[in-house]
Design an enzyme around this catalytic site. Structure first.
Site, PDB file in Angstrom:
ATOM      1  N   CYS A 145       2.285  -0.650   2.798  1.00  0.00           N
ATOM      2  CA  CYS A 145       1.248  -1.171   1.899  1.00  0.00           C
ATOM      3  C   CYS A 145       0.556  -2.414   2.473  1.00  0.00           C
ATOM      4  O   CYS A 145      -0.660  -2.500   2.468  1.00  0.00           O
ATOM      5  CB  CYS A 145       1.839  -1.491   0.535  1.00  0.00           C
ATOM      6  N   HIS A 146       1.351  -3.378   2.955  1.00  0.00           N
ATOM      7  CA  HIS A 146       0.770  -4.627   3.439  1.00  0.00           C
ATOM      8  C   HIS A 146       1.389  -5.119   4.737  1.00  0.00           C
ATOM      9  O   HIS A 146       1.138  -6.243   5.152  1.00  0.00           O
ATOM     10  CB  HIS A 146       0.842  -5.709   2.356  1.00  0.00           C
ATOM     11  N   GLY A 147       2.240  -4.293   5.352  1.00  0.00           N
ATOM     12  CA  GLY A 147       2.740  -4.601   6.682  1.00  0.00           C
ATOM     13  C   GLY A 147       3.960  -5.497   6.779  1.00  0.00           C
ATOM     14  O   GLY A 147       4.151  -6.146   7.802  1.00  0.00           O
TER      15      GLY A 147
END
Length: 181
Positions: A145-147
């Site tokens: 999703c956001h690393g």
């Protein structure tokens, strides 16, 4: 004297009426609020899953599984000796949320890692449990999703997640059986 007594009786009746009205209002408010308070309790299906037992025998070293507990995924990984050594060798100064590997596993069962599989950033489910999934830069889990990157002990190493993956309450019932919750 009769006037004083009459006035005293009125005052007593008035006090009684105020108290009776307040008590009735309080009971009415409690009855009206009870459904709202009751709705905040966990659902019956969630309470039914308050604990789950998992057979660890089929999980080979280096493998991981995902089970559901209280509506959340739980990752159980049978770490290899090398994975355990790597996790133990990480210095606390390198960690965003400093926690030793020993604090995240049971003594004598260091190869077994049990984690709630929910990213601490915004609640996505990290990859790395199933064969062939990206495990991130540190060999643990990767949140697409956001690393966020987690290491082999579930500790946040890179990305926006502020905390390590949560370790649920669990206990080994036997060498090959664990109870979560």
């Amino acid at each position: 004297m009769a006037d004083t007594m009459h006035g005293g009786e009125e005052h007593t009746r008035r006090d009684f009426l105020y108290l009776a009205a307040a008590a009735t209002g309080g009971v009415g408010a409690a009855v009206a609020l009870w459904p709202f308070v009751s709705s905040m309790n966990p659902a019956a299906d969630t309470l039914a899953l308050a604990s789950v037992e998992v057979d660890l025998a089929p999980i080979q070293p280096g493998q991981a599984i995902k089970v559901m507990w209280r509506g959340k995924p739980v990752f159980i990984r049978n770490r290899t000796e090398d994975e355990v050594k790597q996790a133990q060798a990480v210095g606390l100064a390198e960690l965003i949320d400093p926690q030793t590997d020993a604090d995240r596993v049971k003594a004598g069962k260091e190869n077994w890692l049990v984690l709630v599989g929910v990213c601490t950033h915004l609640g996505c489910i990290p990859l790395g449990t199933n064969s062939g999934e990206a495990k991130g830069d540190f060999g643990g889990w990767f949140c697409p999703c956001h690393g966020s990157h987690y290491d082999g002990s579930g500790r946040i190493r890179k990305g926006p997640a502020p905390k390590n993956l949560q370790v649920p309450e669990y206990a080994f019932l036997t060498d090959t059986r664990v109870k979560i919750g």
